[in-house]
Motif scaffolding. Structure first.
Motif: not given
Length: 553
Positions: A314, A317-318, A324-325
């Motif tokens: 993960a 902070k995308p 997001s992963t």
């Protein structure tokens, strides 16, 4: 009126047809799949590899990049298309119990598509017929092989240069082509003559092959059929338009930036446009010395819910518009067991940033009895903006099935991995302190071999035996834990002995570091190291090994 790139395509196909005359190598019938049968490596045909998969030990791993490419780009998608993608645990277990493909299914599938698997046919397998660049340039076939010199990619130890490419047999050329589709370097590529996005004969911004972004994890069974099924993800609602490249319209030099249509499209992703150029050698045999390689389709996003061969991490902070992963990649110089933590994350846990691969996760939900599961890990370390190959990472380890579900076996393995890393850090600190006590400076973390890194190599054998023991007898996890602590303690103390013996007498008097306002002494470093080892492992000093080591390790 025809556009220039359309005329170029038509003309190139005319000359291509003349070049291909008297050359044929059909992957269905010819021996090219690197297999092991009866303990001996031998190439087999695509048909034999699938129909007799239960009689074949597995795939040969002399070239792990090619092994993964052959499995992922040909064997697995042909099996899944012919027999269907498993649509549930019951379907998957039924196939496992059968132990081999249904009679006649693979044969009928390949018979209907046989012409699509000829490496030098009118529609050459995995290639673009008549592919040419604007200047009719071709390159040495070494461009397809990561371990040979080409352009800026010059491995340290190689007897060949770009001017002296190896002549590849059709079987070797097929495997190299598949590997390039999976792992090719990024950067500027030649532009195809019929590619409307070509500029000045080039295409820029090309990413690596799709596997280059992954830490590939391949579960391995007792035979090739088990390996195929272990690598078959359960897909409950396969997309209707998903298909491998050999069942889609013939490719041209034009490429797209798109998403994968589904599992079969992803497995057979054509990240490059390629044309192998066959010729006759002095003995009249077909060989490949030259190749045309241009830009191929770009994968917009690695689909987390489709990609089966990697673990995931993960992103804290995308950024907006980003995933997001991200896939967990294998670091260079590390044994596979040191990366077990993400592979064992098969159960959703909000406290961990990792999640395991689709394939390992589903193994916790199906019944495979007492399978002695092996896991092959393969990856590539790139350098210089991913335009060169710096290292090929490959390892195989036994993995207890009990570790794929939450429980004591997993807890023991995770503890072992964590403690081993703690011992490595303690050993490296001892190495630094002894160097300072001797009047020198610590070795940079990325230079040379420090004491802790050497200790990890010594522990490698211990951990592999522990994993194999837990695979055979998972109920003995408590004994395995005790034995690990005992053996690891002895190995850690023994690893420090040469370093302590090599220090100068003045090192025991110590040296004051003015910057840190601290005195470094060899005696203090040794005391700190031994205390750290005991704390990490939770043991007290023991002069001799206990009998526990003999009964388990």
């Amino acid at each position: 009126m025809d556009q220039p790139h359309q005329r170029a395509t038509r003309d190139s196909r005319r000359s291509y047809g003349a070049l291909m005359e008297n050359h044929s190598f059909n992957l269905v019938d010819e021996a090219w799949v690197p297999a092991v049968k009866g303990g001996r490596p031998m190439p087999v045909s695509l048909l034999d590899a699938l129909v007799r998969a239960h009689e074949i030990d597995g795939l040969a791993t002399a070239s792990p990049l090619e092994t993964v490419a052959v499995l992922r780009q040909v064997l697995l998608p042909v099996y899944l298309e012919a027999c269907g993608v498993p649509d549930g645990e019951d379907d998957w277990e039924r196939r496992w119990q059968a132990g081999q493909p249904e009679d006649g299914v693979v044969e009928r599938y390949l018979a209907g598509l046989r012409g699509r698997f000829d490496l030098f046919g009118d529609r050459p397998f995995g290639q673009v017929a008549g592919l040419r660049t604007a200047k009719d340039e071709d390159k040495p076939v070494s461009l397809l092989v990561a371990a040979t010199a080409t352009g800026n990619n010059v491995p340290l130890f190689t007897p060949r240069t770009e001017a002296n490419p190896p002549p590849l047999t059709p079987a070797e050329a097929a495997r190299a082509m598949l590997a390039a589709q999976c792992w090719d370097t990024a950067g500027i590529k030649s532009g195809a003559a019929d590619d409307p996005q070509m500029k000045a004969g080039k295409t820029t911004g090309n990413p690596t092959g799709p596997c280059g972004a992954l830490g590939v994890v391949v579960p391995i069974g007792r035979n090739l059929f088990e390996t195929l099924l272990l690598n078959s993800p359960i897909v409950r609602q396969p997309p209707s338009d998903d298909a491998p490249h050999w069942r889609r319209p013939a490719m041209t030099g034009a490429w797209k930036n798109r998403g994968a249509l589904g599992l079969l499209d992803l497995l057979t992703w054509q990240s490059r446009r390629i044309r192998l150029i066959p010729e006759r050698n002095a003995d009249g045999e077909t060989v490949v010395r030259r190749v045309v390689l241009a830009a191929g389709d770009r994968l917009q996003l690695i689909p987390r819910d489709v990609e089966p061969h990697t673990a995931w991490r993960a992103v804290d902070k995308p950024r907006a518009g980003h995933a997001s992963t991200v896939p967990v990649r294998h670091p260079s110089g590390r044994h596979a067991w040191r990366g077990l933590t993400p592979l064992l994350a098969t159960v959703a846990d909000p406290d961990t940033t990792f999640s395991s691969s689709i394939l390992l996760t589903q193994l916790g939900d199906v019944d495979v009895a007492d399978l002695p599961l092996q896991v092959l890990t393969v990856g590539v370390a790139y350098g210089n903006q991913s335009a060169v190959v710096e290292d090929v990472i490959a390892d195989a380890i036994p993995l207890p099935l009990a570790a794929l579900t939450a429980g004591d076996v997993r807890a023991v393995i995770e503890m072992v991995v964590e403690q081993a890393e703690g011992l490595r850090r303690a050993g490296n600190r001892l190495d630094d302190d002894l160097r300072r006590a001797n009047g020198g400076d610590p070795v940079p973390w990325d230079k040379g071999l420090r004491l802790g890194d050497a200790l990890i190599h010594d522990l490698n054998r211990v951990v592999r035996r522990l994993l194999a023991g837990l695979q055979r007898e998972p109920d003995r996890y408590e004994e395995a834990e005790r034995t690990w602590r005992t053996v690891a303690y002895e190995v850690a103390l023994k690893a420090a002995e040469p370093a302590m013996a090599a220090v100068s007498p003045t090192a025991f008097l110590g040296r004051e570091d003015g910057k840190q306002k601290k005195t470094y002494r060899a005696s203090l470093a040794e005391v700190w190291y031994q205390a750290s080892v005991r704390k990490i492992l939770g043991v007290e000093p023991r002069p001799h090994l206990t009998t526990e080591r003999k009964t388990y390790a």
